[in-house]
Write an enzyme that holds these catalytic residues in place. Structure first.
Site, PDB file in Angstrom:
ATOM      1  N   GLU A  99      -5.123  -8.646   0.996  1.00 47.45           N
ATOM      2  CA  GLU A  99      -5.719  -8.264   2.289  1.00 47.45           C
ATOM      3  C   GLU A  99      -7.207  -8.029   2.110  1.00 47.45           C
ATOM      4  O   GLU A  99      -7.619  -7.364   1.153  1.00 47.45           O
ATOM      5  CB  GLU A  99      -5.144  -6.954   2.834  1.00 47.45           C
ATOM      6  CG  GLU A  99      -3.789  -7.060   3.435  1.00 47.45           C
ATOM      7  CD  GLU A  99      -3.325  -5.723   4.035  1.00 47.45           C
ATOM      8  OE1 GLU A  99      -4.162  -4.906   4.454  1.00 47.45           O
ATOM      9  OE2 GLU A  99      -2.099  -5.526   4.053  1.00 47.45           O
ATOM     10  N   GLU A 101       0.798  -1.227   0.000  1.00 46.22           N
ATOM     11  CA  GLU A 101       0.000   0.000   0.000  1.00 46.22           C
ATOM     12  C   GLU A 101       0.835   1.283   0.000  1.00 46.22           C
ATOM     13  O   GLU A 101       0.813   2.057   0.967  1.00 46.22           O
ATOM     14  CB  GLU A 101      -0.951   0.008   1.205  1.00 46.22           C
ATOM     15  CG  GLU A 101      -1.924  -1.155   1.203  1.00 46.22           C
ATOM     16  CD  GLU A 101      -2.825  -1.195   2.442  1.00 46.22           C
ATOM     17  OE1 GLU A 101      -2.671  -0.342   3.325  1.00 46.22           O
ATOM     18  OE2 GLU A 101      -3.688  -2.088   2.515  1.00 46.22           O
TER      19      GLU A 101
END
Ligand code: IFM
Length: 473
Positions: free
Chosen positions: A375, A179
């Site tokens: 995720e 991320e």
């Protein structure tokens, strides 16, 4: 004869049952969120150790000092993971543990920990899925400029090579960054993550240098590898829908998509930054610091795209008073809830359908790259019984709906090969500290007792069913 509509559970199960037997089921964690032992065996401070000590930065003044004490309990945690029948474990390496200060030689004691972890996983038949950077930049590199400084990209490539030197004989799956949006934008523009900066220009520089570090690391890993590696990058992605059909809202949704989605995928998968993003930034006096040759490095092919998905936004192009520019003359781009949807403990709207849409968009706009959902998960207010068991029906339903959304995307043509729940354990949820729990497994922080929740048992049984009786686990 009366017929009843299938329940949500039946609909989800029917889709999930269409997943192939070799679909990957895993759980994810990250070093700073679980390891603790922040000053042991030569580890030095990361930007998160520093940020946790800024008054008011983290709820309740929580820190990563002990976390889940995974550094000392790793074999127990791996045994738990294996007992849950998960075939893959996504973990991250702590840069300041294996290369204190972020430059120079490796710290053998730090690498030993990951060496033992990998061996433990392999001994239990669990595939290691290693992430090199999940936000814990060595503080010394921050002091030298951090991600807004170009040199950090080169330091990252050196670090990647050090880790590979020790683990590359046993680890096939490598994710460079987790991320980059959070590292760059939450950390440098919004100031809510380490290092706590508030500058759009720094955030944009950080994004570019994260991308560059990724590309340099991919090259290093490929040239050092003695066997084929599966190299990925994991992005936090969602959809940005206009709040209405008005031109201001549609334009704001385009800007949000450029800044929050295409800024990350286009350079890596198409070798260029989006033209409209460059123009949006220029209008705010900000330039992406691209040098000749950078985009070729950044677009070094990856084998897998990691998608982290939690929720999506509706986007509005006006402020509360209806103005389309803010006090600095910048166009308003406001994320709004859709409203009327169930929300998680963090107030995040539950939107599994958008995960299907997102995966189909990737298949359409960035064809040819296999995807893993690296995720997905939810924080809820858990209420343990006297034995510490959490009957987390909401989290179980969240996971089932999202796994079904993945299965639906596959049925409709997206090449999605696995699903990793966030997270194996309750852990340090960054600026929210320990109050927010995402774990499949409850951690009682006072005793460090681990207790699988209902959601963990559901994932175990689901993985088992999909694999068929002869499969792993
Ligand atoms: O806990 C985080 C993780 O570190 C990165 N992705 C989102 C999770 C939930 O907020």
């Amino acid at each position: 004869m009366t017929t009843t509509a299938p329940s949500a559970t039946d609909r989800h199960d029917a889709l999930i049952d269409r997943l192939p037997p070799d679909f990957r089921f895993g759980a994810a964690t990250s070093a700073f969120q679980i390891e603790g032992a922040t000053a042991e065996d030569g580890r030095t401070a990361s930007i998160w150790d520093t940020f946790c000590r800024v008054p008011g930065a983290v709820d309740n003044g929580d820190t990563g000092d002990i976390a889940c004490d995974h550094y000392h309990r790793m074999p127990e945690d791996v045994a738990l993971l294996a007992a849950l029948g998960l075939d893959t474990y996504r973990f991250s390496v702590s840069w300041p543990r294996v290369q204190p200060g972020g430059r120079g030689p490796a710290n053998p004691a730090g690498l030993d920990f990951y060496d033992r972890l990998v061996d433990e996983l392999l001994a239990r038949g669990v595939t290691p899925w290693l992430t090199l950077y999940h936000w814990d930049l060595p503080q010394e590199l921050q002091d030298a400029g951090g991600w807004p400084a170009r040199d950090t990209a080169h330091r990252f490539a050196d670090y990647a090579e050090l880790v590979h030197e020790r683990l590359g004989d046993r680890v096939e799956h490598w994710t460079t960054l987790n991320e980059p949006f959070c590292s760059a934008v939450l950390g440098h523009v919004e100031g809510v993550h380490a290092p706590g900066g508030r500058s759009l220009a720094d955030g944009v520089r950080a994004v570019h240098h994260l991308h560059l570090g990724h590309g340099l690391a991919v090259r290093r890993l490929r040239s050092a590898a003695r066997r084929p590696l599966d190299i990925a990058v994991a992005h936090l992605l969602g959809t940005s829908r206009p709040a209405s059909g008005s031109p201001a809202d549609r334009e704001a949704a385009r800007r949000a998509d450029a800044f929050g989605f295409r800024f990350y995928l286009d350079p890596i998968l198409r070798g260029r930054y989006p033209r409209d993003l460059i123009d949006d930034l220029a209008a705010r006096g900000v330039r992406i610091p691209v040098r000749d040759g950078d985009l070729e490095i950044i677009a070094e092919p990856v084998d897998t795209l990691g998608v982290n998905y939690y929720r999506s936004m509706r986007v509005c192009g006006t402020d509360e008073r209806g103005a389309t520019v803010d006090a600095h003359g910048a166009p308003v781009t406001r994320g709004l809830p859709h409203g009327g949807l169930p929300v998680t403990g963090l107030g995040w709207e539950v939107m599994p359908h958008d995960l299907t849409e997102l995966l189909l968009r990737i298949a359409r706009d960035y064809p040819g790259v296999p995807v893993i959902v690296t995720e997905n998960g939810a924080a809820y207010e858990d209420r343990p019984d006297a034995e510490g068991f959490v009957d987390d029906t909401e989290r179980t339903a969240y996971l089932a709906a999202h796994l079904a959304a993945v299965a639906e995307a596959r049925v409709r043509g997206a090449d999605v090969r696995g699903y990793f729940a966030w997270s194996l354990l309750d852990n340090f949820e960054w600026a929210y500290g320990y109050a927010q729990r995402f774990g499949l497994v409850r951690v009682d922080y006072a005793t460090q007792t681990r207790t699988p929740k209902r959601s963990a048992l559901w994932l175990r049984d689901t993985a088992h069913r999909v694999r068929g009786a002869s499969g792993h686990g």
